[in-house]
Design a protein around this motif. Structure first.
Motif, PDB file in Angstrom:
ATOM      1  N   UNK A 196      13.355  24.536   1.603  1.00  0.00           N
ATOM      2  CA  UNK A 196      12.008  24.581   2.116  1.00  0.00           C
ATOM      3  C   UNK A 196      11.906  23.697   3.360  1.00  0.00           C
ATOM      4  N   UNK A 197      10.712  23.413   3.823  1.00  0.00           N
ATOM      5  CA  UNK A 197      10.495  22.657   5.045  1.00  0.00           C
ATOM      6  C   UNK A 197      10.808  21.181   4.904  1.00  0.00           C
ATOM      7  N   UNK A 198      10.605  20.472   5.993  1.00  0.00           N
ATOM      8  CA  UNK A 198      10.832  19.041   6.039  1.00  0.00           C
ATOM      9  C   UNK A 198       9.501  18.316   6.147  1.00  0.00           C
ATOM     10  N   UNK A 199       9.514  17.045   5.756  1.00  0.00           N
ATOM     11  CA  UNK A 199       8.316  16.226   5.894  1.00  0.00           C
ATOM     12  C   UNK A 199       7.965  16.115   7.377  1.00  0.00           C
ATOM     13  N   UNK A 200       6.699  16.221   7.718  1.00  0.00           N
ATOM     14  CA  UNK A 200       6.323  16.182   9.133  1.00  0.00           C
ATOM     15  C   UNK A 200       6.358  14.759   9.699  1.00  0.00           C
ATOM     16  N   UNK A 201       6.827  14.652  10.925  1.00  0.00           N
ATOM     17  CA  UNK A 201       6.743  13.379  11.641  1.00  0.00           C
ATOM     18  C   UNK A 201       5.421  13.302  12.386  1.00  0.00           C
ATOM     19  N   UNK A 202       4.869  14.463  12.728  1.00  0.00           N
ATOM     20  CA  UNK A 202       3.571  14.579  13.411  1.00  0.00           C
ATOM     21  C   UNK A 202       2.829  15.778  12.845  1.00  0.00           C
ATOM     22  N   UNK A 203       1.501  15.674  12.868  1.00  0.00           N
ATOM     23  CA  UNK A 203       0.662  16.816  12.535  1.00  0.00           C
ATOM     24  C   UNK A 203      -0.408  16.935  13.609  1.00  0.00           C
ATOM     25  N   UNK A 204      -0.962  18.117  13.714  1.00  0.00           N
ATOM     26  CA  UNK A 204      -2.071  18.345  14.633  1.00  0.00           C
ATOM     27  C   UNK A 204      -3.356  18.379  13.832  1.00  0.00           C
TER      28      UNK A 204
ATOM     29  N   UNK B 257      -3.414   0.097   2.973  1.00  0.00           N
ATOM     30  CA  UNK B 257      -4.342  -0.353   1.944  1.00  0.00           C
ATOM     31  C   UNK B 257      -5.423  -1.228   2.563  1.00  0.00           C
ATOM     32  N   UNK B 258      -6.664  -0.962   2.174  1.00  0.00           N
ATOM     33  CA  UNK B 258      -7.820  -1.753   2.595  1.00  0.00           C
ATOM     34  C   UNK B 258      -8.561  -2.130   1.316  1.00  0.00           C
ATOM     35  N   UNK B 259      -8.588  -3.396   1.011  1.00  0.00           N
ATOM     36  CA  UNK B 259      -9.268  -3.887  -0.196  1.00  0.00           C
ATOM     37  C   UNK B 259      -8.827  -3.141  -1.451  1.00  0.00           C
ATOM     38  N   UNK B 260      -7.523  -2.889  -1.558  1.00  0.00           N
ATOM     39  CA  UNK B 260      -6.970  -2.249  -2.744  1.00  0.00           C
ATOM     40  C   UNK B 260      -7.101  -0.738  -2.795  1.00  0.00           C
ATOM     41  N   UNK B 261      -7.614  -0.118  -1.733  1.00  0.00           N
ATOM     42  CA  UNK B 261      -7.765   1.338  -1.669  1.00  0.00           C
ATOM     43  C   UNK B 261      -6.849   1.861  -0.569  1.00  0.00           C
ATOM     44  N   UNK B 262      -6.087   2.908  -0.864  1.00  0.00           N
ATOM     45  CA  UNK B 262      -5.191   3.492   0.125  1.00  0.00           C
ATOM     46  C   UNK B 262      -5.962   4.461   1.013  1.00  0.00           C
ATOM     47  N   UNK B 263      -5.882   4.234   2.320  1.00  0.00           N
ATOM     48  CA  UNK B 263      -6.479   5.104   3.325  1.00  0.00           C
ATOM     49  C   UNK B 263      -5.359   5.672   4.184  1.00  0.00           C
ATOM     50  N   UNK B 264      -5.573   6.860   4.709  1.00  0.00           N
ATOM     51  CA  UNK B 264      -4.620   7.403   5.661  1.00  0.00           C
ATOM     52  C   UNK B 264      -4.304   8.859   5.433  1.00  0.00           C
ATOM     53  N   UNK B 265      -3.176   9.222   5.988  1.00  0.00           N
ATOM     54  CA  UNK B 265      -2.681  10.596   5.987  1.00  0.00           C
ATOM     55  C   UNK B 265      -1.350  10.560   5.247  1.00  0.00           C
ATOM     56  N   UNK B 266      -1.419  10.818   3.943  1.00  0.00           N
ATOM     57  CA  UNK B 266      -0.304  10.614   3.019  1.00  0.00           C
ATOM     58  C   UNK B 266       0.555  11.868   2.899  1.00  0.00           C
ATOM     59  N   UNK B 267       1.856  11.703   3.167  1.00  0.00           N
ATOM     60  CA  UNK B 267       2.811  12.805   3.016  1.00  0.00           C
ATOM     61  C   UNK B 267       3.226  12.872   1.550  1.00  0.00           C
ATOM     62  N   UNK B 268       3.092  14.060   0.962  1.00  0.00           N
ATOM     63  CA  UNK B 268       3.491  14.265  -0.423  1.00  0.00           C
ATOM     64  C   UNK B 268       4.349  15.522  -0.520  1.00  0.00           C
ATOM     65  N   UNK B 269       5.128  15.587  -1.601  1.00  0.00           N
ATOM     66  CA  UNK B 269       5.969  16.751  -1.830  1.00  0.00           C
ATOM     67  C   UNK B 269       5.761  17.237  -3.251  1.00  0.00           C
ATOM     68  N   UNK B 270       5.597  18.549  -3.389  1.00  0.00           N
ATOM     69  CA  UNK B 270       5.452  19.175  -4.689  1.00  0.00           C
ATOM     70  C   UNK B 270       6.256  20.463  -4.689  1.00  0.00           C
ATOM     71  N   UNK B 271       7.167  20.585  -5.608  1.00  0.00           N
ATOM     72  CA  UNK B 271       8.041  21.768  -5.702  1.00  0.00           C
ATOM     73  C   UNK B 271       8.710  22.101  -4.377  1.00  0.00           C
ATOM     74  N   UNK B 272       9.120  21.081  -3.653  1.00  0.00           N
ATOM     75  CA  UNK B 272       9.840  21.288  -2.410  1.00  0.00           C
ATOM     76  C   UNK B 272       8.978  21.543  -1.189  1.00  0.00           C
TER      77      UNK B 272
END
Length: 145
Positions: free
Chosen positions: A1-9, A105-120
């Motif tokens: 399957x694909x690769x984790x993105x280094x950049x997104x639009x 993390x800001x005050x114990x909460x994760x903010x951002x653009x999180x890369x995740x993988x599920x079934x490849x």
């Protein structure tokens, strides 16, 4: 399957991405009032340097998620916060931006653009709340909510 993105639009639209573009100082930005965890709503201003590398995030916790079930995205009831954050950008342009995913993390909460993988297959999810998920081809034209 694909690769984790280094950049997104990220492409501004009239749905969940009303504020994405370039600030007066050249930094790229995304502003949302739909960030949430189970208890709290947030307004988050995500900022990247002009080359698309992560710079900073400005977060304001707000109340006002009345009537929304836990775990559902919706405006945070921050009518005064969004215009204030937009004013911080100076003269900005709403336009597609290409940026790197990140989390912080800001005050114990994760903010951002999180890369995740599920079934490849990779996705990039906006946190907190995981209310938008981008997928290949990373062009920002389509996302899941």
């Amino acid at each position: 399957m694909g690769e984790a993105p280094e950049r997104i639009t990220i492409v501004p639209d009239d749905y969940h991405v009303p504020y994405a573009g370039t600030a007066e100082d050249g930094r790229r930005f995304f502003l949302s009032e739909e960030l949430f965890d189970m208890e709290t709503g947030y307004v988050g201003l995500f900022l990247w340097k002009s080359d698309g590398t992560f710079d900073e995030i400005r977060v304001t916790a707000v109340s006002g998620r009345e009537g929304l079930p836990p775990g559902q995205a919706g405006p945070a009831g921050a009518e005064e916060v969004v215009p204030s954050r937009l004013a911080e950008l100076g003269d900005f342009v709403l336009e597609p931006i290409e940026v790197e995913p990140f989390t912080q993390d800001v005050d114990g909460v994760t903010f951002g653009w999180k890369v995740e993988q599920y079934d490849g297959a990779y996705s990039v999810n906006i946190e907190p709340g995981d209310f938008i998920a981008y997928y290949e081809p990373w062009d920002g034209l389509e996302y899941d909510t």
